[in-house]
Structures are given as C-alpha cells and as structure tokens.
Design an enzyme around this catalytic site. Structure first.
Site, short mmCIF file in Angstrom:
data_model
loop_
_atom_site.label_atom_id
_atom_site.label_comp_id
_atom_site.label_asym_id
_atom_site.label_seq_id
_atom_site.Cartn_x
_atom_site.Cartn_y
_atom_site.Cartn_z
N LYS A 79 0.85 -1.20 0.00
CA LYS A 79 0.00 0.00 0.00
C LYS A 79 0.88 1.25 0.00
O LYS A 79 1.93 1.27 0.66
CB LYS A 79 -0.90 -0.04 1.24
CG LYS A 79 -1.94 1.07 1.30
CD LYS A 79 -2.87 0.86 2.51
CE LYS A 79 -3.93 1.95 2.61
NZ LYS A 79 -4.85 1.74 3.77
N SER A 154 -9.79 1.76 2.81
CA SER A 154 -8.92 2.53 1.97
C SER A 154 -7.87 1.72 1.21
O SER A 154 -7.30 2.21 0.25
CB SER A 154 -8.21 3.59 2.80
OG SER A 154 -7.34 2.98 3.74
N SER A 178 -9.99 -0.67 6.94
CA SER A 178 -9.40 -0.52 5.61
C SER A 178 -8.75 -1.75 5.02
O SER A 178 -8.35 -1.73 3.85
CB SER A 178 -8.38 0.62 5.60
OG SER A 178 -9.07 1.82 5.42
N1 GLN Z 1 -13.08 4.08 6.10
C1 GLN Z 1 -12.58 4.50 7.37
C2 GLN Z 1 -12.20 5.95 7.31
O1 GLN Z 1 -12.47 6.54 6.34
C3 GLN Z 1 -11.42 3.64 7.77
C4 GLN Z 1 -10.21 3.90 7.00
C5 GLN Z 1 -9.04 3.08 7.41
O2 GLN Z 1 -9.19 2.02 8.04
N2 GLN Z 1 -7.87 3.57 7.06
O3 GLN Z 1 -11.63 6.51 8.18
#
Ligand code: GLN
Length: 481
Positions: A79, A154, A178
């Site tokens: 990532k 994400s 995410s």
């Molecule tokens: N979707 C969640 C957010 O927008 C979690 C994102 C993540 O785990 N990095 O914060």
C-alpha cells in the site's frame, strides 16, 4: 491452473522444488499487472526492476543450494502509505506527489530481508481516509468482480492486486476497517492484527491509536505465514510489543474442540432481508458442521461509528500538521509569505475528504469542545473495549458480517460522506478495542462477494487463524475464476 492463480504457499513449494524460478513467478505477476492495470488501476507505481532483481537474488540462493525462508521468492504488493526508500510513497495525495522516502518502513526491511520481491505500490484513499479508494488524488480503482463497482477502501489497490491475480500477497493498513472491508468487497482474506503486533515504523500515520498494518491473500494459510514474517517487536515503534516469537500456523488444520463463537445482536440488526438470509444460511450451515454459536450483546457498539469519527479525525488533524510545504512533497508556487505558502500548500495539496477530517479533528480538540467530544469519545471507547472483554469471557471468537452490503457502484456514495462512513459500521469497533480481526469470503450476493468477519482476543491471532481456516474449509468459497 496458471501460476498467477496459485496461492503463495503453493508458489513457494514450486520454487523450492525448482519447478519454477522466483523470476518466472515474478514475471508472471508483472505480466498480469501490465495486462489488467489499464482496467483495474490498482497500482500507483509498478517496480518491475526491483521485483525482478529481488527474485534473482532468491534464484541465486537456490542455485547455490541454500535453503529458502518462509515465502521467500513469492512476490508482494505494498500500500502506498508505507515508506519505501527512493520509491514514490504518496498516500494517494497530491501533497506527497513525488515524495521519495529516504528510508524503508520496518516491514519493508523485513520483507526485503525475507526475500519477497516487491511488485509495486498500490492505490488507496487519500491518507487512508475513505471506504472506496475513490478519494485517491490519482485514479479510481475498479473491483475485478464487477468493474463498475468500488473495491472498498482505503486499501482498495492492495485488495484488487490480490483479487485481480496481480499479486499473491499484499500489504494494507487498517484504521477503521481498511483491510477487512476491501477484502470483503473483493473476495479475499484480509487480516488486521492486534494493535501492537506489527511495527508501524514508516507507515504514514493517519490515526496513531488505531492504525495497524496487515495483509491480503487468497487463503488463511497464506495469511498466517505472512503474519509470521510481519509480527514482531520493533524498537523504532514504541507501540509494538515485545512478545515471544510464535508460529501463527501452529493450530491450522486441527479444528478447535468445543469452539464457541459469539454473534453480537447489534451487528445483525441493520441488514437488509436478503443479506440477513445469506448470513442465516451460513450460520445454520456452520452449526450443522458442529460449530456452537451464542448470541450476545455488545451494547456500546452502537456508538462506535460516532466515537471513531471523533477520535480518528482528532488524531489525523494532529498527524497531518506536518504537511506544510516546507518539509515534504508539494509546495504551492507564487506565494509572498511563509504563512501564505503553508496555507496554500495545504489548501491545494489536500483533497476534500482529508480537509473535512482536519476540520472535524481541529474542532473536537478545540478548547470548549474537547471535553464534550474528544474526552467523551475516549470514555465511550473504553466502554466498547469492556463490552468485548466481557463477551470474550463467554466465547472464543466473535463473528459478524464484515460489511452491511457488497461492493457498491463507483460514484454511488461520493457525494454523501455519512453514507460512506456507514460502510465501516461493522469493522470500526475492533479498531477502537485494539483487537485482531479478519475477513474471509463467505458467499455471493448479486455476483459480488460478501465477507465473514472473525474477531479475536488481543494477541490471539493463532486461534483466530485456526478458526478462520476451519470455517474457510467448511464454507468452500470458490473464488473468482
Ligand atoms: N473508512 C474508514 C475511514 O475513512 C477507515 C479507514 C481506514 O481504516 N484507514 O476513516
């Protein structure tokens, strides 16, 4: 079955037995990447040369008769919020466009040392804020199951890399879901280890009390082998714990006797009738196969989403203060003072979702509101953790759907942040409690995969993986052909 369709552990067996070289395996995945990337857009940077040179080192080792370490020679994707020395690391943000980290994250050093060729850096929501990978400043990633759908986020690029057969393994980060949410949307296995299990040194911080590095793969066994490499104490990350080295594969294949799995009522309340039916069928099937399910309550869970959307932005607003146009990446041109330069660099460099989080975070931390929001959220977080502790006095594992719906359409939720936030309603509680969890694919709804989330006690990943493997075998999810 061609090379790219094989799981990581099987690929390594072939490499070890000299039936195929690490270079051949790596070339096969690079060829697939170049073939499907115009459609899927999972990668921000493809590191062909690095991957092949790393593969050659492994092949040379084999030719000299040296034994290979676990997963050595099997390629992996990373990532883009994990620092890779001299390789662009952008967090999918314009503010880090062109940023070349001067150092490797600890897990990159680990993977290099372990000999896993690095295929490239994957797309993500900007600074890991989002649930669909659509907040990336660079490109939209498409779900291989249906290219009109989002991959989740994400870590959407890392999930698609595995689901699109571009990589047998990939690394993501999970702050509120995410890893598990995109794994669910893309039909692969996504693990978020316990907070403190894996070093985050060199992971670009979003919300430091929640962030955790984890992985995507095609099956639970591969996930366990990869965790063996990733887990460990790192003096450079004060939140990583110094625990005895353990083998996370040790219980795999010997089903746990007398297993009790908790089903929190709260996670099943808001499902549509069709999705509820899918999980009821699954639970019935697993019960018939001898797994004992116990319904239980986690009463504070209903506040988890609200709590997360105070704590995570608060921490983000502080972590992202360092992007000022002075030290990293983008600097706005044509400004006449330092303060204007900082203001313009941040205004032009960050996207809308990141700005929204910084604003919320700054607000909840401001004097007068701190007690009402931030402090209260911390108290609720403790209650959520206690709910889990109590539940784990009765059961070994807690299970739930990973997400309330399968992957949604690209663009469907971009104009409504609250709708987007709701897609993490089932994954966020675990981050607040700091516990390990993973998503395994468990069925299809409208030809899109759905995930089954398994949650464990702190540092009980070995047990979690054992149960996940047991259920994975019983479910027999076919995967994407
Ligand atoms: N979707 C969640 C957010 O927008 C979690 C994102 C993540 O785990 N990095 O914060």
């Amino acid at each position: 079955m061609t090379l790219i369709h094989k799981p990581a552990t099987e690929l390594q067996e072939l490499i070890k037995q000299k039936q195929v070289s690490s270079r051949e395996v790596t070339e096969a995945f690079l060829a697939q990447i170049h073939l499907v990337e115009p459609t899927l857009n999972a990668f921000l940077t493809i590191t062909d040369e690095l991957a092949l040179s790393m593969a050659d080192v492994v092949d040379e080792k084999i030719s000299k008769g040296h034994a290979l370490g676990p997963l050595e020679g099997v390629p992996i994707a990373i990532k883009d919020n994990i620092c890779t020395e001299n390789i662009p690391t952008t967090c999918a943000s314009n503010i880090l466009k062109g940023f070349l980290p001067p150092y490797n994250a600890t897990i990159i050093e680990t993977l290099k040392h372990a000999g896993l060729p690095i295929l490239g850096k994957t797309n993500m929501d900007e600074f890991a804020m989002g649930s669909s990978t659509e907040t990336s400043a660079y490109q939209k990633t498409h779900n291989p199951w249906n290219i009109d759908c989002v991959p989740g986020g994400s870590s959407g690029g890392s999930a698609v890399a595995v689901a699109g057969f571009e990589a047998p393994l990939s690394i993501g980060s999970d702050t509120g879901g995410s890893i598990r949410q995109p794994a669910s949307f893309c039909g692969n296995v996504g693990l978020k280890p316990t907070y403190g299990r894996v070093s985050r040194y060199g992971l670009i911080a979003f919300a430091s009390s929640l962030d955790q590095i984890g992985s995507f793969s095609n099956n639970v066994t591969d996930t366990a082998h990869l965790l063996n490499l990733l887990a460990g104490h790192d003096p450079k990350d004060s939140t990583s714990l110094a625990l005895e080295k353990e083998d996370f594969t040790r219980f795999i294949g010997s089903p746990k006797k007398g297993l009790r799995v908790g089903l929190p009522n709260e996670f099943f309340k808001h499902l549509s009738p069709e999705i509820k039916a899918l999980y009821t069928t699954l639970i019935n099937k697993l019960s018939q196969d001898g797994i004992e399910f116990v319904w239980l309550d986690l009463p504070s869970i209903e506040y988890a989403l609200a709590t997360y959307y105070i704590i995570a932005p608060a921490e983000a607003s502080s972590n992202l203060a360092r992007y000022d146009g002075v030290r990293f990446g983008f600097r706005a041109a044509g400004t006449s003072s330092t303060s204007e330069m900082i203001e313009q660099s941040r205004s032009q460099g960050f996207g809308a979702e990141v700005k929204r989080r910084i604003l919320i975070g700054t607000y909840v931390l401001s004097s007068g509101y701190y007690d009402a929001y931030y402090k209260k959220a911390q108290k609720v977080r403790t209650l959520i953790k206690k709910d889990f502790d109590l539940a784990f006095e009765q059961v070994d594992i807690i299970a739930s759907p990973t997400t309330p719906t399968p992957a949604f359409k690209l663009g469907e939720k971009t104009s409504d942040p609250l709708e987007m936030y709701l897609s993490d309603i089932m994954t966020i509680p675990l981050n607040l409690a700091g516990l390990p969890g993973l998503s395994i694919p468990c069925g299809l709804h409208n030809n899109l995969p759905m995930g089954w989330q398994l949650m464990g006690k702190a540092f009980d990943e070995a047990r979690l993986l054992q149960v996940a493997h047991q259920m994975e075998s019983l479910i027999g999810f076919g995967g994407r052909s």
